[in-house]
Design a protein around this motif. Structure first.
Motif, PDB file in Angstrom:
ATOM      1  N   VAL A  17      -0.188 -12.198   6.530  1.00  0.00           N
ATOM      2  CA  VAL A  17      -0.648 -12.756   7.810  1.00  0.00           C
ATOM      3  C   VAL A  17       0.413 -12.531   8.889  1.00  0.00           C
ATOM      4  O   VAL A  17       0.107 -12.071   9.990  1.00  0.00           O
ATOM      5  N   GLY A  18       1.649 -12.815   8.577  1.00  0.00           N
ATOM      6  CA  GLY A  18       2.737 -12.587   9.533  1.00  0.00           C
ATOM      7  C   GLY A  18       2.900 -11.105   9.853  1.00  0.00           C
ATOM      8  O   GLY A  18       3.119 -10.730  11.003  1.00  0.00           O
ATOM      9  N   ARG A  19       2.772 -10.268   8.838  1.00  0.00           N
ATOM     10  CA  ARG A  19       2.858  -8.819   9.066  1.00  0.00           C
ATOM     11  C   ARG A  19       1.726  -8.351   9.977  1.00  0.00           C
ATOM     12  O   ARG A  19       1.934  -7.540  10.884  1.00  0.00           O
ATOM     13  N   ALA A  20       0.529  -8.896   9.784  1.00  0.00           N
ATOM     14  CA  ALA A  20      -0.618  -8.520  10.621  1.00  0.00           C
ATOM     15  C   ALA A  20      -0.390  -8.947  12.075  1.00  0.00           C
ATOM     16  O   ALA A  20      -0.713  -8.194  12.999  1.00  0.00           O
ATOM     17  N   ARG A  21       0.185 -10.131  12.275  1.00  0.00           N
ATOM     18  CA  ARG A  21       0.485 -10.585  13.648  1.00  0.00           C
ATOM     19  C   ARG A  21       1.489  -9.651  14.322  1.00  0.00           C
ATOM     20  O   ARG A  21       1.298  -9.255  15.473  1.00  0.00           O
ATOM     21  N   ARG A  22       2.562  -9.306  13.612  1.00  0.00           N
ATOM     22  CA  ARG A  22       3.574  -8.411  14.181  1.00  0.00           C
ATOM     23  C   ARG A  22       2.983  -7.043  14.501  1.00  0.00           C
ATOM     24  O   ARG A  22       3.237  -6.473  15.564  1.00  0.00           O
ATOM     25  N   LEU A  64      -7.655  -4.845   8.585  1.00  0.00           N
ATOM     26  CA  LEU A  64      -7.653  -5.373   9.951  1.00  0.00           C
ATOM     27  C   LEU A  64      -7.853  -4.202  10.885  1.00  0.00           C
ATOM     28  O   LEU A  64      -7.153  -3.190  10.784  1.00  0.00           O
ATOM     29  N   ARG A  65      -8.815  -4.319  11.799  1.00  0.00           N
ATOM     30  CA  ARG A  65      -9.070  -3.274  12.786  1.00  0.00           C
ATOM     31  C   ARG A  65      -8.975  -3.864  14.188  1.00  0.00           C
ATOM     32  O   ARG A  65      -9.466  -4.962  14.437  1.00  0.00           O
ATOM     33  N   LEU A  66      -8.361  -3.116  15.080  1.00  0.00           N
ATOM     34  CA  LEU A  66      -8.312  -3.474  16.495  1.00  0.00           C
ATOM     35  C   LEU A  66      -8.938  -2.345  17.292  1.00  0.00           C
ATOM     36  O   LEU A  66      -8.655  -1.173  17.048  1.00  0.00           O
ATOM     37  N   VAL A  85     -11.986  -7.929  10.672  1.00  0.00           N
ATOM     38  CA  VAL A  85     -11.362  -7.953   9.352  1.00  0.00           C
ATOM     39  C   VAL A  85     -12.469  -7.722   8.335  1.00  0.00           C
ATOM     40  O   VAL A  85     -13.430  -8.494   8.273  1.00  0.00           O
ATOM     41  N   ALA A  86     -12.342  -6.630   7.595  1.00  0.00           N
ATOM     42  CA  ALA A  86     -13.313  -6.291   6.552  1.00  0.00           C
ATOM     43  C   ALA A  86     -12.691  -6.587   5.196  1.00  0.00           C
ATOM     44  O   ALA A  86     -11.520  -6.297   4.961  1.00  0.00           O
ATOM     45  N   ASP A  87     -13.496  -7.188   4.318  1.00  0.00           N
ATOM     46  CA  ASP A  87     -13.028  -7.458   2.957  1.00  0.00           C
ATOM     47  C   ASP A  87     -14.125  -7.065   1.983  1.00  0.00           C
ATOM     48  O   ASP A  87     -15.213  -6.670   2.395  1.00  0.00           O
TER      49      ASP A  87
END
Length: 162
Positions: A17-22, A64-66, A85-87
């Motif tokens: 989660v932290g890696r995704a935010r960064r 995670l896609r932007l 976010v696809a899972d």
């Protein structure tokens, strides 16, 4: 209109989660959305909530896609910013009640509160949960207030993405 589409593979580990935010913050910087814009703060919170839901509730890898528009559409209106976010879990998001003392269960209520639009759809063997923010509209709510101050409209009611 040029749209930057980027994605990040997410492992089923809460540290992701932290890696995704960064990662998302660094992509915003390259798209013309500055860190001090309210839009950036809200987008990072939305990334955090959607990635957390995927990691915690599915225990499976996710993506995670932007989608970050680079310029205004032909009519001068900036295209929305999209977070997905696809899972690999096919289970639809299910509402659940979260008590006042619960430490989780409010992620999609925050998404509902902060995003201009959100939804989910089947994708392959799983699903994709997405939200969009319009760059031209004022923030619907202050993200810090919504996250730390409670959500009066959703008091005692929250959603869980599974």
């Amino acid at each position: 209109m040029q749209v930057l589409r980027v994605q990040l593979e997410i492992r089923p580990d809460p540290a992701e989660v932290g890696r995704a935010r960064r990662w998302a913050r660094s992509r915003l910087a390259g798209s013309g959305i500055t860190a001090d814009e309210p839009l950036a703060e809200t987008l990072i919170l939305l990334v955090s909530e959607l990635v957390t839901n995927a990691v915690v509730h599915t225990g499976r890898p996710a993506v995670l896609r932007l989608c970050l528009p680079g310029a205004a559409a032909g009519n001068g209106t900036p295209a929305p910013v999209r977070v997905e976010v696809a899972d690999t879990s096919s289970r639809a998001p299910q509402p659940r009640c979260a008590g006042d003392d619960a430490t989780g269960g409010r992620g999609l209520a925050l998404v509902e509160c902060l995003a201009d639009r959100w939804g989910w759809s089947p994708e392959g063997a799983g699903k994709s949960i997405w939200c969009e923010l319009d760059r031209c509209s004022p923030p619907r709510r202050n993200a810090a207030l919504a996250y730390g101050g409670g959500l009066p409209a959703y008091e005692g009611f929250a959603f869980e993405a599974v």
